[in-house]
Design an enzyme around this catalytic site. Structure first.
Site, mmCIF file in Angstrom:
data_model
loop_
_atom_site.group_PDB
_atom_site.id
_atom_site.type_symbol
_atom_site.label_atom_id
_atom_site.label_comp_id
_atom_site.label_asym_id
_atom_site.label_seq_id
_atom_site.Cartn_x
_atom_site.Cartn_y
_atom_site.Cartn_z
ATOM 1 N N ASP A 27 1.042 -1.321 0.043
ATOM 2 C CA ASP A 27 0.024 0.500 0.246
ATOM 3 C C ASP A 27 0.655 1.263 0.003
ATOM 4 O O ASP A 27 1.843 1.328 0.130
ATOM 5 C CB ASP A 27 -0.907 -0.190 1.476
ATOM 6 N N GLY A 28 0.036 2.537 -0.539
ATOM 7 C CA GLY A 28 0.942 3.857 -0.118
ATOM 8 C C GLY A 28 1.760 3.945 -2.105
ATOM 9 O O GLY A 28 2.181 4.941 -1.964
ATOM 10 N N ASN A 29 1.230 3.489 -2.782
ATOM 11 C CA ASN A 29 1.562 3.859 -4.239
ATOM 12 C C ASN A 29 0.549 5.797 -4.598
ATOM 13 O O ASN A 29 1.456 5.865 -5.324
ATOM 14 C CB ASN A 29 0.914 2.526 -5.105
ATOM 15 N N GLY A 30 0.057 5.796 -4.195
ATOM 16 C CA GLY A 30 -1.157 6.829 -4.571
ATOM 17 C C GLY A 30 -0.128 8.102 -4.077
ATOM 18 O O GLY A 30 0.783 9.069 -4.638
ATOM 19 N N ASN A 75 -10.772 -2.431 -5.439
ATOM 20 C CA ASN A 75 -9.791 -1.738 -5.912
ATOM 21 C C ASN A 75 -11.335 -1.479 -6.799
ATOM 22 O O ASN A 75 -10.655 -0.729 -7.789
ATOM 23 C CB ASN A 75 -9.012 -2.106 -5.848
ATOM 24 N N ARG A 192 1.712 -4.539 6.413
ATOM 25 C CA ARG A 192 1.434 -3.666 5.340
ATOM 26 C C ARG A 192 2.531 -2.074 5.687
ATOM 27 O O ARG A 192 2.802 -1.947 6.647
ATOM 28 C CB ARG A 192 -0.368 -3.545 6.014
ATOM 29 N N GLU A 211 1.067 -13.075 12.869
ATOM 30 C CA GLU A 211 1.335 -11.533 13.588
ATOM 31 C C GLU A 211 1.534 -10.319 12.354
ATOM 32 O O GLU A 211 1.715 -10.627 11.366
ATOM 33 C CB GLU A 211 2.956 -11.880 13.679
HETATM 34 C C1 IPE Z 1 -5.168 -2.556 0.088
HETATM 35 O O1 IPE Z 1 -4.702 -1.442 -0.076
HETATM 36 C C2 IPE Z 1 -5.049 -3.417 -1.116
HETATM 37 C C3 IPE Z 1 -4.347 -3.955 -1.906
HETATM 38 C C4 IPE Z 1 -2.709 -3.507 -1.605
HETATM 39 C C5 IPE Z 1 -3.911 -4.456 -2.785
HETATM 40 P P1 IPE Z 1 -6.017 -0.417 0.008
HETATM 41 O O2 IPE Z 1 -5.266 0.600 -0.284
HETATM 42 O O3 IPE Z 1 -6.808 -0.794 -1.278
HETATM 43 O O4 IPE Z 1 -7.045 0.237 0.913
HETATM 44 P P2 IPE Z 1 -7.593 0.984 1.782
HETATM 45 O O5 IPE Z 1 -8.340 1.167 0.786
HETATM 46 O O6 IPE Z 1 -6.715 1.778 2.260
HETATM 47 O O7 IPE Z 1 -8.454 -0.012 3.097
HETATM 48 C C1 IPE Z 2 -1.611 0.699 -3.146
HETATM 49 O O1 IPE Z 2 -1.265 1.555 -3.535
HETATM 50 C C2 IPE Z 2 -1.749 -0.568 -4.526
HETATM 51 C C3 IPE Z 2 -3.182 -0.309 -4.862
HETATM 52 C C4 IPE Z 2 -4.179 -0.531 -3.608
HETATM 53 C C5 IPE Z 2 -3.864 -1.481 -5.943
HETATM 54 P P1 IPE Z 2 -2.899 2.767 -3.779
HETATM 55 O O2 IPE Z 2 -2.681 3.005 -5.014
HETATM 56 O O3 IPE Z 2 -3.795 2.277 -2.759
HETATM 57 O O4 IPE Z 2 -1.552 4.124 -3.032
HETATM 58 P P2 IPE Z 2 -2.307 5.103 -1.654
HETATM 59 O O5 IPE Z 2 -2.990 4.049 -0.209
HETATM 60 O O6 IPE Z 2 -3.855 5.815 -2.351
HETATM 61 O O7 IPE Z 2 -1.397 5.917 -1.451
HETATM 62 MG MG MG Z 3 -4.458 2.683 -0.513
#
Ligand code: IPE
Ligand code: IPE
Ligand code: MG
Length: 246
Positions: A27-30, A75, A192, A211
């Protein structure tokens, strides 16, 4: 391209208990992209190196299975352009990486629903990657794609009914055997990234006693050293499985 050889594994780690199955919520790509003034999708692209490097790190540690959350059943709620990007990205990532992963002995499998929303071209690549790597034994890389923990349990219950299992025979084992990959050990560690403290429907059944390790590192910045740190944290934990320390 990441180096498949391990960077130094801390000695303290290798002498401790290595988890057999690690799950990662990538998580956190965006946010990674937004902080750089880039479109969110650039963050997904930058996650590729993190994924490959983490996979090699897990392999070097001797982890048996690594499950990575690549696309959740929730997603689909994202803007159509981002969903389209993620579909194409995952297809092209398999095209780019399946051969090098095959060469180091990784078996690639998928967990998730193969429903009508997943483009045929993506399903085809997934099948190719699974077929190519099916006899590999060094480690299993399980890509959770169009995956939801609840959907997985619902699918298992449907199979129970299809198999005609009587209510009195429904138990943990009957359900566990009908999950997407019953052959994998249960994850003992779930990591995570990005400072979010939730599991977002990841491995709901399998991770009942895992864990959980949370890190603030955003997924595109995550490297095998970060995995080693999470495993070190895992090794410091005391797992009781509902019992008491004796
Ligand atoms: C969880 O991340 C799903 C993936 C990493 C593929 P999300 O960014 O979709 O989760 P929420 O919306 O923060 O719970
Ligand atoms: C996780 O990164 C990748 C996927 C859920 C596909 P995000 O796209 O959720 O990145 P944030 O959480 O918005 O930073
Ligand atoms: Mg995310």
């Amino acid at each position: 391209m990441p180096d498949p050889r391990p960077v130094e594994i801390p000695a303290s780690l290798s002498s401790g208990h290595i988890p057999s199955h690690v799950g990662v919520v990538m998580d956190g790509n965006g946010r990674w992209a937004q902080r750089r003034g880039l479109p969110r999708t650039d963050g997904h692209g930058a996650g590729e190196v993190a994924l490959v490097d983490t996979t090699y790190g897990a392999l070097a540690l001797g982890v048996r299975a690594l499950t990575v959350y690549a696309f959740s059943t929730e997603n689909w709620r994202r803007p159509v352009d981002e969903v389209r990007y993620l579909m194409n990205f995952n297809r092209s990532l398999l095209e780019r990486r399946q051969h090098e992963l095959h060469e180091v002995g990784i078996r690639i499998v998928f967990s998730g629903r193969r429903d009508w929303r997943v483009p045929r071209g993506v399903l085809k690549r997934m099948d190719e990657a699974s077929e190519l790597t099916k006899n590999n034994t060094a480690m299993t890389l399980n890509i959770a794609f169009n995956y939801g923990g609840r959907a997985e349990i619902v699918d298992a219950v449907k199979r129970l009914i299809e198999d005609g299992v009587a209510a009195k025979h429904v138990d943990d084992k009957a359900i566990a055997q009908r999950l997407y990959h019953p052959e994998l050990p249960e994850p003992d560690l779930v990591v995570r990234t990005s400072g979010e403290y939730r599991t977002s429907n990841f491995l709901m059944w399998e991770a009942a006693y895992a864990e959980l390790v949370f890190t603030d590192v955003l997924w595109p910045d995550f490297r095998r050293e970060d995995l080693y740190e999470a495993v070190a944290e895992f090794q410091r934990r005391e797992r009781r499985f509902g019992g008491i320390e004796q």
